[in-house]
Structure formats: C-alpha cells, structure tokens
Design a protein around this motif. Structure first.
Motif, PDB file in Angstrom:
ATOM      1  N   LEU A  46       0.639  -1.262   0.005  1.00  0.00           N
ATOM      2  CA  LEU A  46      -0.030   0.039  -0.021  1.00  0.00           C
ATOM      3  C   LEU A  46       0.830   1.368   0.006  1.00  0.00           C
ATOM      4  CD1 LEU A  46      -3.072   0.607  -0.094  1.00  0.00           C
ATOM      5  CD2 LEU A  46      -2.961   0.734   2.285  1.00  0.00           C
ATOM      6  N   PRO A  47       1.964   1.285   0.874  1.00  0.00           N
ATOM      7  CA  PRO A  47       2.670   2.582   0.674  1.00  0.00           C
ATOM      8  C   PRO A  47       3.099   2.960  -0.717  1.00  0.00           C
ATOM      9  CG  PRO A  47       3.285   1.500   2.688  1.00  0.00           C
ATOM     10  CD  PRO A  47       2.269   0.533   1.908  1.00  0.00           C
ATOM     11  N   LEU A  48       3.699   1.807  -1.241  1.00  0.00           N
ATOM     12  CA  LEU A  48       4.245   2.146  -2.800  1.00  0.00           C
ATOM     13  C   LEU A  48       3.232   2.281  -3.556  1.00  0.00           C
ATOM     14  CD1 LEU A  48       7.119  -0.528  -2.863  1.00  0.00           C
ATOM     15  CD2 LEU A  48       7.235   1.655  -2.930  1.00  0.00           C
ATOM     16  N   TYR A  49       1.852   1.564  -3.571  1.00  0.00           N
ATOM     17  CA  TYR A  49       0.800   1.612  -4.404  1.00  0.00           C
ATOM     18  C   TYR A  49       0.422   3.259  -4.408  1.00  0.00           C
ATOM     19  CZ  TYR A  49      -3.848   0.851  -6.318  1.00  0.00           C
ATOM     20  OH  TYR A  49      -4.852   1.241  -7.139  1.00  0.00           O
ATOM     21  N   LEU A  50       0.298   3.688  -3.007  1.00  0.00           N
ATOM     22  CA  LEU A  50      -0.105   5.093  -3.008  1.00  0.00           C
ATOM     23  C   LEU A  50       0.975   6.149  -3.647  1.00  0.00           C
ATOM     24  CD1 LEU A  50      -2.080   4.797   0.401  1.00  0.00           C
ATOM     25  CD2 LEU A  50      -2.979   5.003  -1.886  1.00  0.00           C
ATOM     26  N   THR A  51       2.018   5.862  -3.392  1.00  0.00           N
ATOM     27  CA  THR A  51       3.081   6.993  -3.482  1.00  0.00           C
ATOM     28  C   THR A  51       3.752   6.923  -4.585  1.00  0.00           C
ATOM     29  OG1 THR A  51       4.747   5.695  -2.379  1.00  0.00           O
ATOM     30  CG2 THR A  51       3.658   7.341  -1.111  1.00  0.00           C
ATOM     31  N   THR A  52       3.705   5.664  -5.412  1.00  0.00           N
ATOM     32  CA  THR A  52       4.263   5.428  -6.652  1.00  0.00           C
ATOM     33  C   THR A  52       3.162   5.166  -7.808  1.00  0.00           C
ATOM     34  OG1 THR A  52       6.204   4.332  -5.543  1.00  0.00           O
ATOM     35  CG2 THR A  52       5.711   4.001  -7.880  1.00  0.00           C
ATOM     36  N   ALA A  53       2.499   4.176  -7.545  1.00  0.00           N
ATOM     37  CA  ALA A  53       1.384   4.036  -8.686  1.00  0.00           C
ATOM     38  C   ALA A  53       0.480   5.230  -8.749  1.00  0.00           C
ATOM     39  CB  ALA A  53       0.485   2.626  -8.122  1.00  0.00           C
ATOM     40  N   LEU A  54      -0.109   5.539  -7.545  1.00  0.00           N
ATOM     41  CA  LEU A  54      -0.994   6.864  -7.553  1.00  0.00           C
ATOM     42  C   LEU A  54      -0.448   8.113  -7.617  1.00  0.00           C
ATOM     43  CD1 LEU A  54      -3.932   5.544  -5.386  1.00  0.00           C
ATOM     44  CD2 LEU A  54      -3.740   5.434  -7.851  1.00  0.00           C
ATOM     45  N   GLY A  55       1.015   8.398  -7.086  1.00  0.00           N
ATOM     46  CA  GLY A  55       1.654   9.443  -7.178  1.00  0.00           C
ATOM     47  C   GLY A  55       1.411  10.479  -6.025  1.00  0.00           C
ATOM     48  N   LEU A  56       0.950   9.828  -4.765  1.00  0.00           N
ATOM     49  CA  LEU A  56       0.538  10.818  -3.654  1.00  0.00           C
ATOM     50  C   LEU A  56       1.923  11.333  -2.851  1.00  0.00           C
ATOM     51  CD1 LEU A  56      -2.576   8.778  -2.363  1.00  0.00           C
ATOM     52  CD2 LEU A  56      -2.360  10.743  -3.932  1.00  0.00           C
ATOM     53  N   SER A  57       1.711  12.314  -2.182  1.00  0.00           N
ATOM     54  CA  SER A  57       2.733  12.893  -1.312  1.00  0.00           C
ATOM     55  C   SER A  57       2.802  12.201  -0.011  1.00  0.00           C
ATOM     56  CB  SER A  57       2.479  14.416  -0.830  1.00  0.00           C
ATOM     57  OG  SER A  57       1.373  14.632  -0.403  1.00  0.00           O
ATOM     58  N   THR A  58       3.668  12.433   0.945  1.00  0.00           N
ATOM     59  CA  THR A  58       3.818  11.803   2.139  1.00  0.00           C
ATOM     60  C   THR A  58       2.842  12.252   3.008  1.00  0.00           C
ATOM     61  OG1 THR A  58       5.389  13.593   2.929  1.00  0.00           O
ATOM     62  CG2 THR A  58       6.287  11.385   2.210  1.00  0.00           C
ATOM     63  N   ILE A  59       2.223  13.430   2.820  1.00  0.00           N
ATOM     64  CA  ILE A  59       1.104  13.946   3.522  1.00  0.00           C
ATOM     65  C   ILE A  59      -0.252  13.213   3.357  1.00  0.00           C
ATOM     66  CG2 ILE A  59      -0.674  15.972   3.845  1.00  0.00           C
ATOM     67  CD1 ILE A  59       1.725  17.814   3.370  1.00  0.00           C
ATOM     68  N   ALA A  60      -0.512  12.870   2.008  1.00  0.00           N
ATOM     69  CA  ALA A  60      -1.617  12.214   1.662  1.00  0.00           C
ATOM     70  C   ALA A  60      -1.385  10.564   2.165  1.00  0.00           C
ATOM     71  CB  ALA A  60      -1.654  12.089   0.108  1.00  0.00           C
ATOM     72  N   TYR A  61      -0.166  10.042   2.276  1.00  0.00           N
ATOM     73  CA  TYR A  61       0.010   8.680   2.646  1.00  0.00           C
ATOM     74  C   TYR A  61      -0.169   8.704   4.244  1.00  0.00           C
ATOM     75  CZ  TYR A  61       2.172   4.611   4.397  1.00  0.00           C
ATOM     76  OH  TYR A  61       2.140   3.356   5.195  1.00  0.00           O
ATOM     77  N   GLY A  62       0.307   9.885   4.912  1.00  0.00           N
ATOM     78  CA  GLY A  62       0.045  10.097   6.304  1.00  0.00           C
ATOM     79  C   GLY A  62      -1.615  10.064   6.501  1.00  0.00           C
ATOM     80  N   PHE A  63      -2.544  10.621   5.829  1.00  0.00           N
ATOM     81  CA  PHE A  63      -3.937  10.464   5.917  1.00  0.00           C
ATOM     82  C   PHE A  63      -4.156   9.209   5.891  1.00  0.00           C
ATOM     83  CE2 PHE A  63      -8.182  10.656   4.272  1.00  0.00           C
ATOM     84  CZ  PHE A  63      -8.646  11.165   5.316  1.00  0.00           C
ATOM     85  N   VAL A  64      -3.956   8.511   4.933  1.00  0.00           N
ATOM     86  CA  VAL A  64      -4.084   6.988   4.720  1.00  0.00           C
ATOM     87  C   VAL A  64      -3.846   6.322   5.854  1.00  0.00           C
ATOM     88  CG1 VAL A  64      -4.110   4.874   3.250  1.00  0.00           C
ATOM     89  CG2 VAL A  64      -4.478   7.113   2.324  1.00  0.00           C
ATOM     90  N   ASP A  65      -2.282   6.216   6.392  1.00  0.00           N
ATOM     91  CA  ASP A  65      -1.880   5.522   7.519  1.00  0.00           C
ATOM     92  C   ASP A  65      -2.463   5.832   8.757  1.00  0.00           C
ATOM     93  OD1 ASP A  65       0.394   3.719   8.113  1.00  0.00           O
ATOM     94  OD2 ASP A  65       0.962   5.338   9.461  1.00  0.00           O
ATOM     95  N   ALA A  66      -3.131   7.167   8.704  1.00  0.00           N
ATOM     96  CA  ALA A  66      -3.743   7.539  10.138  1.00  0.00           C
ATOM     97  C   ALA A  66      -5.131   6.718  10.326  1.00  0.00           C
ATOM     98  CB  ALA A  66      -3.895   9.122   9.949  1.00  0.00           C
ATOM     99  N   LEU A  67      -5.875   6.604   9.170  1.00  0.00           N
ATOM    100  CA  LEU A  67      -6.905   5.806   8.914  1.00  0.00           C
ATOM    101  C   LEU A  67      -6.594   4.349   9.271  1.00  0.00           C
ATOM    102  CD1 LEU A  67      -8.662   6.932   5.712  1.00  0.00           C
ATOM    103  CD2 LEU A  67      -9.545   7.123   8.018  1.00  0.00           C
ATOM    104  N   MET A  68      -5.595   3.868   8.740  1.00  0.00           N
ATOM    105  CA  MET A  68      -5.133   2.296   9.000  1.00  0.00           C
ATOM    106  C   MET A  68      -4.934   2.142  10.401  1.00  0.00           C
ATOM    107  SD  MET A  68      -2.682   1.508   5.971  1.00  0.00           S
ATOM    108  CE  MET A  68      -2.552  -0.222   6.592  1.00  0.00           C
ATOM    109  N   GLN A  69      -4.315   3.153  11.164  1.00  0.00           N
ATOM    110  CA  GLN A  69      -3.961   3.331  12.603  1.00  0.00           C
ATOM    111  C   GLN A  69      -5.427   3.495  13.387  1.00  0.00           C
ATOM    112  OE1 GLN A  69      -1.066   2.267  13.798  1.00  0.00           O
ATOM    113  NE2 GLN A  69       0.442   2.491  12.071  1.00  0.00           N
TER     114      GLN A  69
END
Length: 423
Positions: A46-69
């Motif tokens: 998921l981290p690679l899928y979001l930041t590489t395949a979907l091209g999201l920033s670390t802020i966007a990934y932080g939001f998704v990871d916050a949901l996961m946590q």
C-alpha cells in the motif's frame, strides 16, 4: 509448552492447569494467521501503491496511514461492549472479520485514491470490531498466571501470517511488476479462508454463562467497571506512548528513500520485522509474566526509540536496515499482546472485553494522530530530522511512563477472575 485439544475442563477438575495453552487460543491463532496473510500482503504494497502508482505525497499517505492506525478506534469500545453485553464474543468478532474480508474483494475493483481510502477505513472498522472480543476469548480461556504467554502464542501464529503476507506480495510483484491487482485477489482468498475457520472451528464460548455453570457468580457489565484508577493510569500511559509511535510504513519509506533499493524488495521489510516478532512473542510474553507486564509494555518502547535512530541515520547500510527491522519486532513483541494482558486483568471479568477495547481504542486514536502529524513533519523537516524529533520526545516519555505504571504488576495478579478453561 503443551497445547491441549479439549475445550472444556472435565467435571470436578481444577479450572486452571498450568503449562497448557487453550485450543481456543490456537484456533484463534489460525484465524489470525490466515487473516494476516490477507491484510499484510495488502499493507506491504500500500505505501508504494499510493506514493508510486497513484503518485501521492507523504502528507496524503500520512492521512491513509492515520486511517489504518485509528479508524478502528471508532468501534473498538462498541465491539467490546456488544461482546460483554450479549455474552457472544465469537459472533461479534465474526462480524468484524467479515467486514474486512469484503474490503479485500473491493480493492480488486477500486479505482483512485477516494475508493481505496474508503475501503481502508471499512477494513479498519472491521478490525476494531473484532479485536477486543477475540482477545477477551483468549483471556477467558487462559490460565491467569500465564496470560501473557497465551497472548504470545496467539501473536506467534498471527505473526506467521504477518510474515507470509508480505513475502507473498514480494513474490507476486517479483513475477508480475505492478501486479497490485493480483495481490488484492490473493488477499481476498485468504480472508475468506480465515472467516470460514472462525465460523466453523472456533467454539462459541460464552464466558459469563460458563462462569455461572461453574458456580462462580459474575457481576453484570457496568460502565463503572471502567473507572478503576489503575485502568485510567494505564490508558494515560498508553495514550502518551501511542502519540510517539510512528506507523511502520513511514520507517520503511525512510529506509527505502535513504538506501534507494528497488521497489520490489519493499515488502521484505515487513517480513524482517514480523520474523523478529515471531521469534520473540512467546519469550517476551513469558518475561512479562515474570517481571511485570506493565513494565515490559513501557520498556518495549526503548526498542522503538532505537529503531527511529537506525532509520534516521544519513549513511545507511545493511546493518542499520536489519537493526531497524529487528528492533521493530522487539517493540511489537513487548507491547502488542501485553497491552491486552495488562488491561484485561485490571478490571472485573464482566467488563474485561470493554477494558481491552478501551485500551486499544486509546492506542489507536493516539497512533492515528501520530501518523497524520508525522506525515506533515516529514514534509516540513525532511526524513532524518523528523525521525530524530520523534525519537527525542520518546526518550523523555519512556522514563516518565515507567514511573507511572509502578504497582500495576501487583494489581494484575490480584484482580479476581472467572474460572479458566485449562484446555
């Protein structure tokens, strides 16, 4: 270690047989093994899928990871309350596992950040519903004097799945570059198998009814049980430490950003951590039973502190990368099941599931805030400085929290408990 295949003690026998691990614990461990193959294979990409395949920033990934946590925090207490109130923890847990299984199938069809984020949120809600009832079944079926070991056995099986899931994702991406959809399909299959094992093979334990049959009176559930000062102290400590617990994905992204290794190797970072956890879950559980579970819970964060330092160094190497993975494994061995073991023995058995759910809720909310905040901190300060900042704060928090939990070990051992299945 001996594992019994009986689910109920024979009439007239003592309800506590030292040295044995309940078949309920083992069965739930198998469910967790299959489910974690499913969930961790997705989490590993998921981290690679979001930041590489979907091209999201670390802020966007932080939001998704916050949901996961933290999304699971919304329903953890409700799941514990439903299990305590209805005395049917198995079927409350089944509902949570079923929700997560559905989301695995949804990932196959999902397109775009919004759909993936919604499915992650639903999956975490399912995890929140199931976790406290499952842990309460483990607690009620275990010898209180070896409770942390029982959780260690369960977490060992759980972690076998957590190690196999990323390994499976690695093999799929190695054979099929950008094969994220294939990972999601395989994940769905394992989730369905775990759900089937829970529904068909795990006994429908009813802790309150079993206590009544054994001649032990259990008081009905009351929210007043959760106002115990010892539990409140534990919740404050768990919350403070949770605020300084950065999601694993950020540490792995930090290692990948520093070392620049090929993306198909990324899932193996999860494997390394889970192998270390697998090797240490039972020994650390035994240590916690001997020296004090609350102490081990707090001191385990020293391993997390060292992992931050290993991920923050500028000049990376194989040694520092492996050290980071092993230290994360030590941290989880000392905290994951141990938190439930501490919380479950600080309150009346009638409120055990709710107490575990409340403690896990506090940790989940705190880690949600930590992930969202760290994504912003990384974006603002950079990778290394962000890691060092959190490490410095954790270095201050650990000794203060250690002082705060003094005396809780004796409380855990003195809390009255319901009869325990020796099986």
């Amino acid at each position: 270690m001996y594992i019994s295949v009986r689910d109920r003690p024979a009439a007239g026998r003592s309800a506590r047989t030292p040295g044995r691990v309940s078949s309920v614990v083992v069965s739930l461990g198998v469910v967790s093994l299959l489910t974690d193959i499913s969930s961790e294979s997705v989490a590993a990409v998921l981290p690679l899928y979001l930041t590489t395949a979907l091209g999201l920033s670390t802020i966007a990934y932080g939001f998704v990871d916050a949901l996961m946590q933290g999304a699971s925090a919304l329903v953890r207490v409700a799941g514990g309350w439903a299990a305590d109130r209805g005395d049917r923890p198995k079927w409350v847990a089944f509902t949570g596992y079923a929700l997560s299984a559905v989301t695995r199938g949804g990932l196959v069809l999902a397109q775009g950040f919004g759909a993936v984020t919604a499915l992650v949120a639903v999956d975490r809600l399912g995890k929140g519903i199931r976790t406290a009832p499952r842990d309460a079944m483990i607690a009620s079926a275990s010898d209180p004097d070896h409770l942390a070991r029982s959780f260690g056995v369960h977490r060992t099986l759980d972690t076998v799945g957590a190690a196999l899931g990323p390994l499976l994702a690695f093999l799929i991406l190695w054979a099929i570059p950008d094969g994220y959809t294939t990972v999601f399909v395989v994940s769905f299959g394992f989730a369905v198998m775990g759900l089937a094992v829970l529904g068909l093979l795990v006994p429908d334990r009813r802790p309150r009814a079993e206590a009544s049959d054994a001649g032990t009176r259990m008081r009905p559930f009351s929210w007043r049980h959760l106002t115990d000062p010892r539990l409140r102290r534990l919740l404050v400590v768990a919350g403070v430490l949770g605020l300084l617990t950065v999601g694993d994905g950020f540490l792995y992204l930090s290692l990948q950003d520093r070392d620049g290794f090929a993306t198909q190797w990324f899932p193996l970072l999860y494997v390394g951590t889970n192998v270390a956890y697998l090797a240490l879950a039972v020994p650390v559980g035994r240590l916690a039973d001997r020296v004090g579970r609350a102490r081990v819970l707090v001191l385990g964060h020293l391993a997390l502190l060292a992992a931050y330092a290993a991920a923050a160094v500028t000049a990376g190497s194989t040694v520092t990368t492996l050290a980071c993975l092993v230290l994360l494994g030590v941290f989880y061995a000392a905290t994951d099941g141990v938190l439930a073991a501490v919380a479950g023995r600080l309150v009346d058995p009638a409120a055990r599931t709710s107490a575990i759910g409340t403690a896990q809720t506090v940790v989940a909310v705190a880690r949600m805030v930590a992930s969202a905040g760290f994504g912003l901190l990384w974006f603002t300060l950079g990778r290394g400085n962000a890691m060092l900042t959190v490490a410095a704060l954790l270095a201050v928090a650990v000794p203060l929290c250690y002082l705060a939990v003094r005396g809780l070990g004796a409380s855990e051992r003195s809390t009255p408990t319901a009869p325990v299945d020796p099986a």
